[in-house]
Design an enzyme around this catalytic site. Structure first.
Site, short mmCIF file in Angstrom:
data_model
loop_
_atom_site.label_atom_id
_atom_site.label_comp_id
_atom_site.label_asym_id
_atom_site.label_seq_id
_atom_site.Cartn_x
_atom_site.Cartn_y
_atom_site.Cartn_z
N ARG A 165 -0.74 -5.16 -5.07
CA ARG A 165 -1.12 -4.14 -6.05
C ARG A 165 -1.34 -4.85 -7.38
O ARG A 165 -0.74 -5.90 -7.65
CB ARG A 165 -0.03 -3.09 -6.19
CG ARG A 165 0.32 -2.35 -4.91
CD ARG A 165 1.45 -1.36 -5.16
NE ARG A 165 1.80 -0.59 -3.96
CZ ARG A 165 2.72 -0.94 -3.07
NH1 ARG A 165 3.41 -2.07 -3.25
NH2 ARG A 165 2.97 -0.20 -2.01
N LYS A 190 6.98 -1.18 -4.89
CA LYS A 190 7.43 0.18 -5.18
C LYS A 190 8.87 0.37 -4.71
O LYS A 190 9.26 -0.14 -3.66
CB LYS A 190 6.52 1.19 -4.48
CG LYS A 190 5.15 1.34 -5.13
CD LYS A 190 4.36 2.45 -4.46
CE LYS A 190 3.02 2.68 -5.16
NZ LYS A 190 2.24 3.76 -4.51
N HIS A 258 -7.68 -1.87 -6.82
CA HIS A 258 -6.96 -1.37 -5.64
C HIS A 258 -7.85 -1.42 -4.40
O HIS A 258 -7.35 -1.54 -3.28
CB HIS A 258 -6.47 0.05 -5.88
CG HIS A 258 -5.36 0.45 -4.96
ND1 HIS A 258 -4.11 -0.14 -5.02
CD2 HIS A 258 -5.29 1.35 -3.95
CE1 HIS A 258 -3.32 0.39 -4.09
NE2 HIS A 258 -4.03 1.29 -3.43
N ARG A 261 -7.26 -4.63 -2.58
CA ARG A 261 -6.07 -4.57 -1.71
C ARG A 261 -6.41 -3.83 -0.42
O ARG A 261 -6.00 -4.24 0.66
CB ARG A 261 -4.93 -3.88 -2.46
CG ARG A 261 -3.71 -3.51 -1.61
CD ARG A 261 -2.62 -2.91 -2.53
NE ARG A 261 -1.66 -2.08 -1.82
CZ ARG A 261 -0.53 -2.52 -1.27
NH1 ARG A 261 -0.24 -3.81 -1.32
NH2 ARG A 261 0.30 -1.69 -0.67
N HIS A 284 4.58 -1.38 3.06
CA HIS A 284 4.68 0.04 3.37
C HIS A 284 5.96 0.33 4.13
O HIS A 284 6.32 -0.40 5.06
CB HIS A 284 3.50 0.50 4.21
CG HIS A 284 2.22 0.57 3.45
ND1 HIS A 284 0.98 0.56 4.05
CD2 HIS A 284 1.97 0.66 2.12
CE1 HIS A 284 0.04 0.63 3.13
NE2 HIS A 284 0.62 0.70 1.94
N TYR A 293 -3.95 4.02 5.34
CA TYR A 293 -4.43 3.16 4.26
C TYR A 293 -5.59 2.29 4.72
O TYR A 293 -6.55 2.07 4.01
CB TYR A 293 -3.28 2.29 3.77
CG TYR A 293 -3.58 1.49 2.53
CD1 TYR A 293 -3.33 2.03 1.27
CD2 TYR A 293 -4.14 0.23 2.60
CE1 TYR A 293 -3.61 1.31 0.13
CE2 TYR A 293 -4.42 -0.50 1.47
CZ TYR A 293 -4.16 0.04 0.23
OH TYR A 293 -4.44 -0.67 -0.90
#
Length: 314
Positions: A165, A190, A258, A261, A284, A293
């Site tokens: 990211r 994250k 993004h 990615r 993830h 995704y």
């Protein structure tokens, strides 16, 4: 649409005015947000007036049952309003009811059983592998110091070549880089979750080249990528860089940091990479997130079954 202000009773009109004043004065929402809240609640009340065929007051709001709320959502869907729009409207109506309960004016427990419509989150479109390579190899579009060019190249490689990211790439510190260039990169993503991401030699070489030429030495614990004046590099600088590159190359507006990615994951999958491995690389928590995704086509995944012993049986 029915004018709710004319077809509602004074106690409801006063409650709406007080709620809007509370949002403006206590919650300090923006004018734009306030107008959106006003519009969504007005639409809800207007629906109730038409739905019930008469004036409505606070007692009427308290008497609503779950099927009334569901009828409201069905009416919105019938008008072609999106799930995201209806999800926002449900949030607004719930906010009004919560405020009413705190103020002691009205209460309705039925709305707690109303499911919020699920809004589809659009994903960035992957760019083709040749376009990604061209984006990375395009000569600089303006005169820049050599260390800036090295920095930009290293950042773009981290986005497309390692699937980071933009916040992860720009947040890298010296401590995140292993001394042994063959060791993986430590990434904190994250939820403060840490994962290990192997780096292709060319990516590590690009980072080392940037660090060798950068005139600024970041303090301990601070990002290695620096701006023109020595402060941490801002995401907006990278966004503008890709914006200029996509304009020069004629790439679609969906070409963003993004999207690089996203392209990393999509191109790995197309090359035969294991979906679980891609999940680990992307950080993830759920495999289903990775499937969505990477925009996996189930028919494409059927190729994986060709290795199964029963695949050759008729």
């Amino acid at each position: 649409m029915v004018d709710w202000a004319l077809a509602s009773k004074p106690d409801l009109q006063d409650a709406v005015a007080d709620w809007l004043a509370w949002l403006e004065q206590e919650k300090r929402v923006s004018d734009h947000t306030l107008e959106a809240y006003r519009r969504d609640l007005s639409g809800f009340i207007a629906f109730l007036i038409a739905h019930q065929g008469g004036q409505i007051d606070l007692a009427g709001l308290e008497a609503l049952v779950l099927r009334d709320f569901r009828a409201w959502l069905a009416e919105r869907a019938g008008r072609g309003l999106s799930n995201s729009s209806s999800a926002r409207a449900v949030s607004v109506v719930r906010n009004f009811y919560r405020w009413g309960e705190r103020q002691g004016g009205f209460h309705n427990s039925q709305i707690a059983g109303l499911r919020t419509p699920k809004a589809k989150k659009p994903l960035p479109k992957a760019i083709s592998a040749p376009d990604a390579e061209e984006l990375l190899d395009t000569p600089p579009l303006s005169e820049q110091p050599a260390w800036i060019l090295s920095r930009d190249h290293a950042v773009l490689l981290l986005l497309y070549g390692a699937g980071l990211r933009i916040s992860e790439a720009l947040g890298l510190t010296t401590e995140d880089l292993p001394e042994d260039p063959q060791m993986p990169l430590r990434i904190t993503g994250k939820g403060e979750k840490t994962r290990m991401v192997p780096l292709l030699p060319q990516i590590r070489n690009a980072i080392d080249d940037y660090r060798a030429h950068c005139p600024f030495e970041p303090p301990a614990g601070e990002p290695i990528f620096r701006g023109l004046r020595g402060g941490p590099l801002r995401a907006r600088v990278v966004q503008l860089l890709i914006q200029r590159l996509r304009g020069a190359l004629g790439l679609p507006e969906s070409t963003t940091p993004h999207a690089l990615r996203h392209s990393f994951a999509t191109h790995l999958l197309a090359g035969g990479a294991d979906l679980r491995g891609i999940q680990e690389l992307l950080g993830h928590a759920s495999l289903s997130t990775t499937q969505r995704y990477t925009a996996v086509d189930p028919s494409g995944l059927l190729k994986a079954y060709q290795a199964h012993p029963r695949a050759k049986r008729r």
